[in-house]
Design a protein around this motif. Structure first.
Motif, mmCIF file in Angstrom:
data_model
loop_
_atom_site.group_PDB
_atom_site.id
_atom_site.type_symbol
_atom_site.label_atom_id
_atom_site.label_comp_id
_atom_site.label_asym_id
_atom_site.label_seq_id
_atom_site.Cartn_x
_atom_site.Cartn_y
_atom_site.Cartn_z
ATOM 1 N N PHE A 157 44.848 14.482 -55.460
ATOM 2 C CA PHE A 157 43.509 14.402 -54.873
ATOM 3 C C PHE A 157 43.133 12.998 -54.389
ATOM 4 O O PHE A 157 42.037 12.788 -53.903
ATOM 5 C CB PHE A 157 42.476 14.889 -55.892
ATOM 6 C CG PHE A 157 42.660 16.319 -56.310
ATOM 7 C CD1 PHE A 157 42.408 17.361 -55.434
ATOM 8 C CD2 PHE A 157 43.117 16.622 -57.590
ATOM 9 C CE1 PHE A 157 42.573 18.669 -55.822
ATOM 10 C CE2 PHE A 157 43.298 17.935 -57.989
ATOM 11 C CZ PHE A 157 43.032 18.977 -57.091
ATOM 12 N N GLY A 158 44.026 12.011 -54.584
ATOM 13 C CA GLY A 158 43.762 10.680 -54.045
ATOM 14 C C GLY A 158 43.213 9.711 -55.081
ATOM 15 O O GLY A 158 42.652 10.102 -56.111
ATOM 16 N N HIS A 159 43.413 8.413 -54.799
ATOM 17 C CA HIS A 159 42.999 7.382 -55.748
ATOM 18 C C HIS A 159 41.480 7.305 -55.911
ATOM 19 O O HIS A 159 40.997 6.981 -57.004
ATOM 20 C CB HIS A 159 43.539 6.006 -55.298
ATOM 21 C CG HIS A 159 45.025 5.909 -55.396
ATOM 22 N ND1 HIS A 159 45.693 5.769 -56.594
ATOM 23 C CD2 HIS A 159 45.994 5.955 -54.442
ATOM 24 C CE1 HIS A 159 46.985 5.705 -56.378
ATOM 25 N NE2 HIS A 159 47.204 5.817 -55.078
ATOM 26 N N ASP A 160 40.730 7.612 -54.823
ATOM 27 C CA ASP A 160 39.270 7.580 -54.946
ATOM 28 C C ASP A 160 38.798 8.615 -55.958
ATOM 29 O O ASP A 160 37.934 8.341 -56.804
ATOM 30 C CB ASP A 160 38.615 7.836 -53.587
ATOM 31 C CG ASP A 160 38.805 6.665 -52.635
ATOM 32 O OD1 ASP A 160 39.107 5.559 -53.126
ATOM 33 O OD2 ASP A 160 38.654 6.859 -51.420
ATOM 34 N N ASN A 161 39.359 9.817 -55.885
ATOM 35 C CA ASN A 161 39.007 10.844 -56.870
ATOM 36 C C ASN A 161 39.524 10.473 -58.257
ATOM 37 O O ASN A 161 38.903 10.822 -59.268
ATOM 38 C CB ASN A 161 39.570 12.200 -56.444
ATOM 39 C CG ASN A 161 38.646 12.917 -55.467
ATOM 40 O OD1 ASN A 161 37.424 12.790 -55.547
ATOM 41 N ND2 ASN A 161 39.207 13.668 -54.533
ATOM 42 N N GLY A 162 40.662 9.779 -58.324
ATOM 43 C CA GLY A 162 41.139 9.294 -59.615
ATOM 44 C C GLY A 162 40.137 8.350 -60.251
ATOM 45 O O GLY A 162 39.856 8.433 -61.453
ATOM 46 N N ASP A 163 39.559 7.451 -59.414
ATOM 47 C CA ASP A 163 38.532 6.530 -59.938
ATOM 48 C C ASP A 163 37.296 7.295 -60.401
ATOM 49 O O ASP A 163 36.715 6.989 -61.455
ATOM 50 C CB ASP A 163 38.153 5.515 -58.864
ATOM 51 C CG ASP A 163 39.263 4.517 -58.590
ATOM 52 O OD1 ASP A 163 39.185 3.818 -57.570
ATOM 53 O OD2 ASP A 163 40.206 4.444 -59.405
ATOM 54 N N LEU A 164 36.888 8.302 -59.597
ATOM 55 C CA LEU A 164 35.715 9.088 -59.977
ATOM 56 C C LEU A 164 35.955 9.849 -61.280
ATOM 57 O O LEU A 164 35.054 9.984 -62.116
ATOM 58 C CB LEU A 164 35.373 10.074 -58.856
ATOM 59 C CG LEU A 164 34.833 9.462 -57.547
ATOM 60 C CD1 LEU A 164 34.686 10.531 -56.473
ATOM 61 C CD2 LEU A 164 33.512 8.754 -57.792
ATOM 62 N N ALA A 165 37.186 10.320 -61.460
ATOM 63 C CA ALA A 165 37.514 11.025 -62.703
ATOM 64 C C ALA A 165 37.399 10.094 -63.898
ATOM 65 O O ALA A 165 36.854 10.462 -64.950
ATOM 66 C CB ALA A 165 38.916 11.616 -62.610
ATOM 67 N N LEU A 166 37.898 8.866 -63.762
ATOM 68 C CA LEU A 166 37.811 7.902 -64.864
ATOM 69 C C LEU A 166 36.350 7.576 -65.188
ATOM 70 O O LEU A 166 35.969 7.468 -66.363
ATOM 71 C CB LEU A 166 38.564 6.617 -64.503
ATOM 72 C CG LEU A 166 40.085 6.719 -64.461
ATOM 73 C CD1 LEU A 166 40.684 5.426 -63.931
ATOM 74 C CD2 LEU A 166 40.655 7.046 -65.834
ATOM 75 N N ILE A 167 35.528 7.418 -64.146
ATOM 76 C CA ILE A 167 34.109 7.115 -64.361
ATOM 77 C C ILE A 167 33.433 8.268 -65.099
ATOM 78 O O ILE A 167 32.680 8.055 -66.064
ATOM 79 C CB ILE A 167 33.418 6.844 -63.008
ATOM 80 C CG1 ILE A 167 33.984 5.564 -62.365
ATOM 81 C CG2 ILE A 167 31.903 6.715 -63.188
ATOM 82 C CD1 ILE A 167 33.540 5.353 -60.935
ATOM 83 N N GLU A 168 33.699 9.513 -64.654
ATOM 84 C CA GLU A 168 33.050 10.672 -65.286
ATOM 85 C C GLU A 168 33.509 10.842 -66.729
ATOM 86 O O GLU A 168 32.703 11.119 -67.623
ATOM 87 C CB GLU A 168 33.359 11.932 -64.478
ATOM 88 C CG GLU A 168 32.641 13.168 -65.040
ATOM 89 C CD GLU A 168 32.840 14.389 -64.167
ATOM 90 O OE1 GLU A 168 33.268 14.249 -63.014
ATOM 91 O OE2 GLU A 168 32.564 15.507 -64.639
ATOM 92 N N VAL A 169 34.804 10.663 -66.978
ATOM 93 C CA VAL A 169 35.319 10.787 -68.349
ATOM 94 C C VAL A 169 34.670 9.740 -69.252
ATOM 95 O O VAL A 169 34.265 10.024 -70.385
ATOM 96 C CB VAL A 169 36.852 10.653 -68.364
ATOM 97 C CG1 VAL A 169 37.362 10.463 -69.794
ATOM 98 C CG2 VAL A 169 37.498 11.875 -67.742
ATOM 99 N N ALA A 170 34.573 8.505 -68.756
ATOM 100 C CA ALA A 170 33.961 7.442 -69.559
ATOM 101 C C ALA A 170 32.508 7.774 -69.901
ATOM 102 O O ALA A 170 32.065 7.552 -71.041
ATOM 103 C CB ALA A 170 34.040 6.114 -68.809
ATOM 104 N N GLN A 171 31.766 8.318 -68.929
ATOM 105 C CA GLN A 171 30.361 8.662 -69.193
ATOM 106 C C GLN A 171 30.253 9.807 -70.207
ATOM 107 O O GLN A 171 29.347 9.832 -71.044
ATOM 108 C CB GLN A 171 29.669 9.046 -67.875
ATOM 109 C CG GLN A 171 29.549 7.890 -66.884
ATOM 110 C CD GLN A 171 28.882 6.678 -67.507
ATOM 111 O OE1 GLN A 171 27.813 6.783 -68.127
ATOM 112 N NE2 GLN A 171 29.518 5.519 -67.361
#
Length: 580
Positions: free
Chosen positions: A466-480
């Motif tokens: 799904f791309g690195h941008d979605n990878g970053d969004l996944a990390l942000i959501e998991v952290a929250q």
């Protein structure tokens, strides 16, 4: 009547003159005390900020260098053997080397292997999806270059080298084969002839099925980004920062070069002796020998007085298990720090001479304000956990102290916050654990805590699909999601990549820990809802494998606790992902 009036005036003058003299003397004493106290507080603040800055350099070195270890392990994992002739495993090597150069493309875009037969294989990433392989299967012939796109792309011939490349005589090969067991090692830093930048190579031996040396795998790390980072540091008007090897050769500097061109056209490294900066040589001569003593600390500060200046210095000794031995040093002339304070004190003194009473009132007002704000700054430096609460008045100031306070707060936020997820970073985690594991004061007992090491499962496939941008969004959501599970005294930190560490206070019962770990997995049951451009009807999930360790049962220092939790996590991951 006139005589009485004259006597009254004379008596008044007699009383006022000593009083005015006393006031002037008190003003002078107060001015001197103010100058001394201000100097001491500002010097303390300067020392703390200098120590923060060398820690920042140390973290930059760690971020820049640590990825090379993962690159080597991806290319040739420990325990994986290699045949004497690499011809049968060329396709396997291409797949692993492609994966290895994906991990930390900047700066580890090139990984290569040479064996005892004289064969060699290297893969260099040219662009995001393109690469070049350099192969030599016949030890008597030169290397051939091929290019391809994608991990399974067709190879196209590019060129053949003129000279015969023999990996066995290269420094990285000799360094790797001389290292005990299969430990990593760094080569000496050298000048890349193509770019004129400093480069260092990380290498490790690879064994055969019989346990004998089969070859050496290596990857290059360019130091140009480190040099740019230190060159951009704002120390002070006349201050400087530099990174140096124990041999005295400069790796980076904020105001001098680290490589010079000789009349012959050859490039030569710059040492502290020929850098043309006396402060660098002075700092090196006092600090590096100090680090060689067994009782010395890896991080510290000292003050040196020369004929013309007093210099405040901070240093950090940067070492690792592969043989790295560098020192980061910050130098700040005391006059840079005290210039503003000196000017203010003299202004107060001048106003005192002009109008004693006004000067006293104004002087005390200014002194109280400066002393209060400098004190709050000093306390904030010493107490990182409450610094935002102690600085509101200081942050609103428009003078040098306000600039210093705002710079300090910006620096602290950058130093201890993960820029992507906005949770604590690795440095903040280490600082927090250092406080929790420090020896208890007399009459106090250490509070037990639990450390959870959380590794996200299948994050790389999500990133690739799904791309690195979605990878970053996944990390942000998991952290929250994880943050919602924390108590007021708990801490969540991003340890690196897709790894998180949670520190939970007083979670000391096994059943309680299992429930807590179950809660961390439960918050990941719902599909991720912040990703972009996901096909309609498709849900994206992510799971985690969790290991734990308890203080003080499983260790009383940071390294032991992290190692134990990491080991437990990997044991569960080997059995089945999404385990705790």
């Amino acid at each position: 009547m006139r005589r009485q009036q004259h006597s009254f005036v004379s008596l008044k003058s007699t009383l006022i003159t000593p009083y005015v003299t006393l006031i002037l003397m008190l003003t002078l004493v107060i001015g001197l005390i103010s100058y001394w106290a201000g100097s001491r507080m500002v010097a303390t603040l300067s020392e703390r900020l200098s120590l923060e800055m060398v820690e920042r350099i140390g973290q930059a070195v760690d971020r820049h260098m640590f990825g090379s270890s993962a690159v080597l392990e991806a290319a040739f994992p420990k325990g994986m053997t290699a045949p004497k002739d690499i011809t049968p495993i060329i396709d396997q090597m291409r797949t692993r080397f492609w994966t290895a150069t994906t991990l930390h493309t900047d700066p580890n875009d090139y990984v290569y292997y040479g064996n005892t037969l004289g064969q060699s294989y290297g893969l260099k990433r040219l662009e995001n999806n393109k690469a070049e392989v350099r192969i030599k299967l016949d030890p008597r012939k030169p290397r051939e270059y091929f290019s391809f796109s994608g991990i399974n792309g067709q190879q196209s011939y590019v060129k053949t080298e003129d000279a015969v490349f023999d990996p066995r005589i290269r420094p990285w090969f000799t360094s790797g084969q001389q290292r005990e067991q299969q430990n990593h090692t760094w080569t000496a830093v050298y000048v890349d002839f193509a770019t004129s930048d400093l480069v260092v190579t990380r290498a490790r031996k690879v064994l055969s099925d019989s346990g004998q040396l089969s070859g050496v795998v290596a990857t290059d790390v360019s130091l140009i980004k480190l040099n740019q980072f230190i060159a951009d540091l704002k120390v002070s008007e006349n201050g400087l920062a530099f990174l140096v090897e124990s041999s005295g050769e400069l790796l980076a500097s904020s105001n001098t070069i680290n490589v010079r061109q000789l009349p012959s056209g050859m490039m030569q490294r710059v040492t502290v002796s020929d850098a043309g900066e006396p402060m660098i040589k002075l700092a090196y001569d006092h600090i590096v020998p100090l680090l060689k003593k067994e009782s010395s600390k890896n991080t510290g500060s000292l003050t040196l007085s020369t004929e013309n200046e007093t210099l405040d210095m901070a240093y950090k000794h940067i070492i690792d298990t592969a043989g790295l031995d560098w020192t980061a040093i910050i130098i700040v002339p005391r006059s840079d720090i005290l210039a503003g304070v000196t000017k203010q004190v003299f202004m107060v003194g001048l106003l005192g001479v002009i109008a004693v009473l006004i000067a006293i009132g104004l002087g005390f007002r200014i002194l109280n304000r400066v002393a209060s704000d400098v004190s709050s700054l000093s306390r904030a430096v010493m107490d990182a956990d409450h610094s935002e609460d102690t600085l509101p008045a200081t942050l609103s100031r428009k003078d040098e102290i306000g600039v210093l306070a705002r710079s300090f707060m910006d620096m602290r936020k950058g130093l201890f916050t993960d820029q992507l997820t906005n949770v604590a970073n690795r440095a903040a985690l280490e600082r927090h654990l250092t406080n929790l594991t420090a020896p208890a004061k007399q009459g106090e007992t250490k509070v037990p805590f639990t450390l959870l090491f959380i590794d996200l499962d299948n994050f790389k496939p999500l990133n690739d699909l799904f791309g690195h941008d979605n990878g970053d969004l996944a990390l942000i959501e998991v952290a929250q999601r994880f943050k919602t599970l924390l108590g007021p005294d708990d801490l969540l930190a991003r340890y690196g990549g897709d790894e998180f560490v949670a520190v939970l206070r007083e979670q000391n019962h096994r059943t309680h820990i299992d429930k807590i770990k179950q809660r961390f997995n439960d918050v990941l049951l719902a599909p991720l809802n912040t990703l972009h451009d996901i096909p309609p009807g498709e849900n994206v999930y992510i799971t985690a494998s969790i290991g734990d360790s308890k203080f003080p049962a499983h260790g009383q220092d940071i390294e032991s606790l992290l190692r134990r939790a990491d080991k437990v996590m990997y044991q569960y991951k080997k059995v089945n992902k999404n385990r705790y």
